[in-house]
Design a protein around this motif. Structure first.
Motif, PDB file in Angstrom:
ATOM      1  N   MET A  16       0.839  -1.198   0.000  1.00 19.63           N
ATOM      2  CA  MET A  16       0.000   0.000   0.000  1.00 19.63           C
ATOM      3  C   MET A  16       0.871   1.244   0.000  1.00 19.63           C
ATOM      4  O   MET A  16       1.887   1.296   0.678  1.00 19.63           O
ATOM      5  N   THR A  17       0.458   2.238  -0.757  1.00 27.37           N
ATOM      6  CA  THR A  17       1.097   3.536  -0.664  1.00 27.37           C
ATOM      7  C   THR A  17       0.614   4.226   0.609  1.00 27.37           C
ATOM      8  O   THR A  17      -0.330   3.779   1.264  1.00 27.37           O
ATOM      9  N   ASP A  18       1.252   5.347   0.940  1.00 29.91           N
ATOM     10  CA  ASP A  18       0.821   6.104   2.114  1.00 29.91           C
ATOM     11  C   ASP A  18      -0.609   6.609   1.939  1.00 29.91           C
ATOM     12  O   ASP A  18      -1.376   6.674   2.903  1.00 29.91           O
ATOM     13  N   ALA A  19      -0.976   6.964   0.699  1.00 32.49           N
ATOM     14  CA  ALA A  19      -2.343   7.437   0.446  1.00 32.49           C
ATOM     15  C   ALA A  19      -3.355   6.316   0.670  1.00 32.49           C
ATOM     16  O   ALA A  19      -4.421   6.527   1.253  1.00 32.49           O
ATOM     17  N   GLU A  20      -3.029   5.108   0.214  1.00 34.40           N
ATOM     18  CA  GLU A  20      -3.912   3.967   0.463  1.00 34.40           C
ATOM     19  C   GLU A  20      -4.006   3.660   1.951  1.00 34.40           C
ATOM     20  O   GLU A  20      -5.089   3.377   2.479  1.00 34.40           O
ATOM     21  N   ARG A  21      -2.860   3.702   2.615  1.00 34.99           N
ATOM     22  CA  ARG A  21      -2.843   3.397   4.051  1.00 34.99           C
ATOM     23  C   ARG A  21      -3.721   4.374   4.818  1.00 34.99           C
ATOM     24  O   ARG A  21      -4.426   3.997   5.762  1.00 34.99           O
ATOM     25  N   ALA A  22      -3.704   5.648   4.414  1.00 36.61           N
ATOM     26  CA  ALA A  22      -4.530   6.646   5.090  1.00 36.61           C
ATOM     27  C   ALA A  22      -6.016   6.349   4.928  1.00 36.61           C
ATOM     28  O   ALA A  22      -6.826   6.663   5.807  1.00 36.61           O
ATOM     29  N   GLU A  23      -6.398   5.722   3.796  1.00 40.17           N
ATOM     30  CA  GLU A  23      -7.796   5.366   3.574  1.00 40.17           C
ATOM     31  C   GLU A  23      -8.171   4.087   4.305  1.00 40.17           C
ATOM     32  O   GLU A  23      -9.276   3.966   4.850  1.00 40.17           O
ATOM     33  N   VAL A  24      -7.268   3.125   4.325  1.00 43.03           N
ATOM     34  CA  VAL A  24      -7.570   1.805   4.864  1.00 43.03           C
ATOM     35  C   VAL A  24      -7.514   1.776   6.387  1.00 43.03           C
ATOM     36  O   VAL A  24      -8.345   1.131   7.039  1.00 43.03           O
ATOM     37  N   ARG A  25      -6.564   2.482   6.966  1.00 38.13           N
ATOM     38  CA  ARG A  25      -6.340   2.347   8.411  1.00 38.13           C
ATOM     39  C   ARG A  25      -7.567   2.669   9.261  1.00 38.13           C
ATOM     40  O   ARG A  25      -7.894   1.918  10.190  1.00 38.13           O
ATOM     41  N   PRO A  26      -8.321   3.767   9.008  1.00 40.94           N
ATOM     42  CA  PRO A  26      -9.500   4.034   9.851  1.00 40.94           C
ATOM     43  C   PRO A  26     -10.590   2.967   9.732  1.00 40.94           C
ATOM     44  O   PRO A  26     -11.422   2.840  10.635  1.00 40.94           O
ATOM     45  N   ALA A  27     -10.588   2.207   8.633  1.00 41.11           N
ATOM     46  CA  ALA A  27     -11.631   1.201   8.424  1.00 41.11           C
ATOM     47  C   ALA A  27     -11.256  -0.167   8.966  1.00 41.11           C
ATOM     48  O   ALA A  27     -12.085  -1.075   8.953  1.00 41.11           O
ATOM     49  N   MET A  28     -10.042  -0.332   9.422  1.00 35.12           N
ATOM     50  CA  MET A  28      -9.589  -1.653   9.874  1.00 35.12           C
ATOM     51  C   MET A  28     -10.294  -2.065  11.161  1.00 35.12           C
ATOM     52  O   MET A  28     -10.321  -1.299  12.128  1.00 35.12           O
ATOM     53  N   PRO A  29     -10.846  -3.274  11.217  1.00 34.01           N
ATOM     54  CA  PRO A  29     -11.366  -3.797  12.483  1.00 34.01           C
ATOM     55  C   PRO A  29     -10.235  -3.889  13.510  1.00 34.01           C
ATOM     56  O   PRO A  29      -9.109  -4.222  13.163  1.00 34.01           O
ATOM     57  N   VAL A  30     -10.544  -3.583  14.766  1.00 33.72           N
ATOM     58  CA  VAL A  30      -9.516  -3.548  15.811  1.00 33.72           C
ATOM     59  C   VAL A  30      -9.184  -4.970  16.254  1.00 33.72           C
ATOM     60  O   VAL A  30     -10.089  -5.757  16.546  1.00 33.72           O
ATOM     61  N   PRO A  31      -7.881  -5.347  16.315  1.00 36.58           N
ATOM     62  CA  PRO A  31      -7.522  -6.688  16.791  1.00 36.58           C
ATOM     63  C   PRO A  31      -7.993  -6.926  18.222  1.00 36.58           C
ATOM     64  O   PRO A  31      -8.092  -5.999  19.031  1.00 36.58           O
ATOM     65  N   ALA A  32      -8.258  -8.186  18.554  1.00 33.06           N
ATOM     66  CA  ALA A  32      -8.792  -8.537  19.876  1.00 33.06           C
ATOM     67  C   ALA A  32      -7.841  -8.171  20.999  1.00 33.06           C
ATOM     68  O   ALA A  32      -8.269  -7.767  22.077  1.00 33.06           O
ATOM     69  N   TRP A  33      -6.535  -8.270  20.756  1.00 37.09           N
ATOM     70  CA  TRP A  33      -5.604  -8.005  21.853  1.00 37.09           C
ATOM     71  C   TRP A  33      -5.594  -6.534  22.254  1.00 37.09           C
ATOM     72  O   TRP A  33      -5.283  -6.205  23.400  1.00 37.09           O
ATOM     73  N   LEU A  34      -5.968  -5.642  21.323  1.00 39.32           N
ATOM     74  CA  LEU A  34      -6.046  -4.225  21.684  1.00 39.32           C
ATOM     75  C   LEU A  34      -7.281  -3.941  22.533  1.00 39.32           C
ATOM     76  O   LEU A  34      -7.329  -2.949  23.260  1.00 39.32           O
ATOM     77  N   LEU A  35      -8.296  -4.794  22.440  1.00 45.33           N
ATOM     78  CA  LEU A  35      -9.516  -4.633  23.227  1.00 45.33           C
ATOM     79  C   LEU A  35      -9.482  -5.458  24.514  1.00 45.33           C
ATOM     80  O   LEU A  35     -10.499  -5.606  25.180  1.00 45.33           O
ATOM     81  N   ARG A  36      -8.307  -6.002  24.827  1.00 48.49           N
ATOM     82  CA  ARG A  36      -8.114  -6.803  26.045  1.00 48.49           C
ATOM     83  C   ARG A  36      -9.045  -8.020  26.069  1.00 48.49           C
ATOM     84  O   ARG A  36      -9.616  -8.364  27.088  1.00 48.49           O
ATOM     85  N   ARG A  37      -9.190  -8.647  24.902  1.00 47.53           N
ATOM     86  CA  ARG A  37     -10.014  -9.850  24.805  1.00 47.53           C
ATOM     87  C   ARG A  37      -9.150 -11.068  24.479  1.00 47.53           C
ATOM     88  O   ARG A  37      -9.531 -11.935  23.736  1.00 47.53           O
ATOM     89  N   GLY A  38      -7.972 -11.115  25.068  1.00 49.89           N
ATOM     90  CA  GLY A  38      -7.087 -12.236  24.816  1.00 49.89           C
ATOM     91  C   GLY A  38      -6.297 -12.044  23.546  1.00 49.89           C
ATOM     92  O   GLY A  38      -6.207 -10.946  22.993  1.00 49.89           O
ATOM     93  N   ARG A  39      -5.714 -13.106  23.059  1.00 57.05           N
ATOM     94  CA  ARG A  39      -4.846 -13.104  21.895  1.00 57.05           C
ATOM     95  C   ARG A  39      -3.544 -12.373  22.206  1.00 57.05           C
ATOM     96  O   ARG A  39      -3.507 -11.412  22.972  1.00 57.05           O
TER      97      ARG A  39
END
Length: 276
Positions: free
Chosen positions: A1-24
């Motif tokens: 991904m280019t930086d422009a693509e990353r800027a579009e994709v990153r806000p839409a990414m589902p949050v990984p479980a370990w960041l929500l303190r749900r294990g993993r």
């Protein structure tokens, strides 16, 4: 991904479980890098065992792909990007009309006899993808069956999978004549969706661009640019379905960024990769 693509994709990414303190456990590799590596596989059609040596260990990449398949991560990511794309064009987030079509591909020797079939219409021995798109050609849903399953029998399952999600507004679907019959009509009527068959005019010969249907056919051709979809190498049908979603994310992220560079960018001290 280019930086422009990353800027579009990153806000839409589902949050990984370990960041929500749900294990993993936290990932051992950069999330952007490992996303790029799976996109590389889908776009270039290489084997898992033939990934370049400067990529993360192939087992780590496959485990990343497999975990995301289990939670439909890529489908959710694409849906968020699709809603954003529709809203930017002045449309509602959920479409009210759609188009259905299918495409059969040959299967390699890695595909078992129990999950492949022969499509007499296209002379393909493999699997068939049924896709539902909106009127802009953005992917709404995809199902994968053996190639010998008739379109009219596969369409109800495709519609059910899409309409089972909350907030759907679909009321009209354009199809070709392969989708006529009591089974699809009954399934569509149950959800209040009307079918409209787009037929060729009498006497027309050769290639003809048909209203509405050309949109879904264009989507199929664009997805086929990802070489992993040109021939089915997946042992499991749900893995082939995931590859369709990965290919769709590649096309849509480039569209949103309005940037499809010919060469990768330098970033964070990492050298550009050589083109295959």
């Amino acid at each position: 991904m280019t930086d422009a693509e990353r800027a579009e994709v990153r806000p839409a990414m589902p949050v990984p479980a370990w960041l929500l303190r749900r294990g993993r456990r936290p990932q051992a590799y950069c999330h952007r890098e490992i996303l790029d590596d799976v996109r590389y596989l889908a776009d270039n059609g290489v084997k898992w065992t033939a990934m370049p040596v400067d990529f993360p260990y192939r087992r780590a990449l496959y485990d990343f792909f497999r975990r995301r398949r289990s939670y439909d991560y890529v489908r959710e990511l694409y849906e968020r990007l699709r809603r954003s794309a529709r809203e930017r064009s002045g449309r509602s987030a959920e479409p009210g009309a759609a188009i259905i079509d299918s495409q059969s591909v040959d299967a390699s020797e890695t595909v078992g006899e129990d999950s492949r079939g022969y499509d007499g219409g296209t002379s393909r021995d493999g699997r068939k993808s049924q896709i539902l798109t909106d009127t802009e050609g953005l992917l709404l849903e995809v199902t994968v069956t053996t190639a010998d399953v008739h379109d009219s029998k596969a369409a109800p399952a495709l519609l059910e999978t899409f309409m089972d999600q909350p907030g759907r507004l679909l009321r009209l679907v354009w199809v070709d004549s392969a989708y006529q019959g009591p089974a699809p009509a009954k399934a569509f009527a149950r959800h209040g969706v009307r079918i409209e068959i787009v037929r060729r005019s009498d006497g027309q010969r050769g290639f003809v661009v048909l209203a509405r249907r050309w949109v879904v056919e264009r989507t199929l051709s664009r997805l086929a640019r990802s070489r992993r979809l040109n021939r089915d190498h997946e042992r499991r049908p749900d893995h082939h379905r995931q590859m369709v979603w990965w290919a769709a994310v590649i096309r849509l992220s480039r569209r949103l960024a309005a940037d499809a560079p010919r060469w990768p960018e330098k970033r964070s001290g990492r050298l550009p990769r050589a083109r295959a």
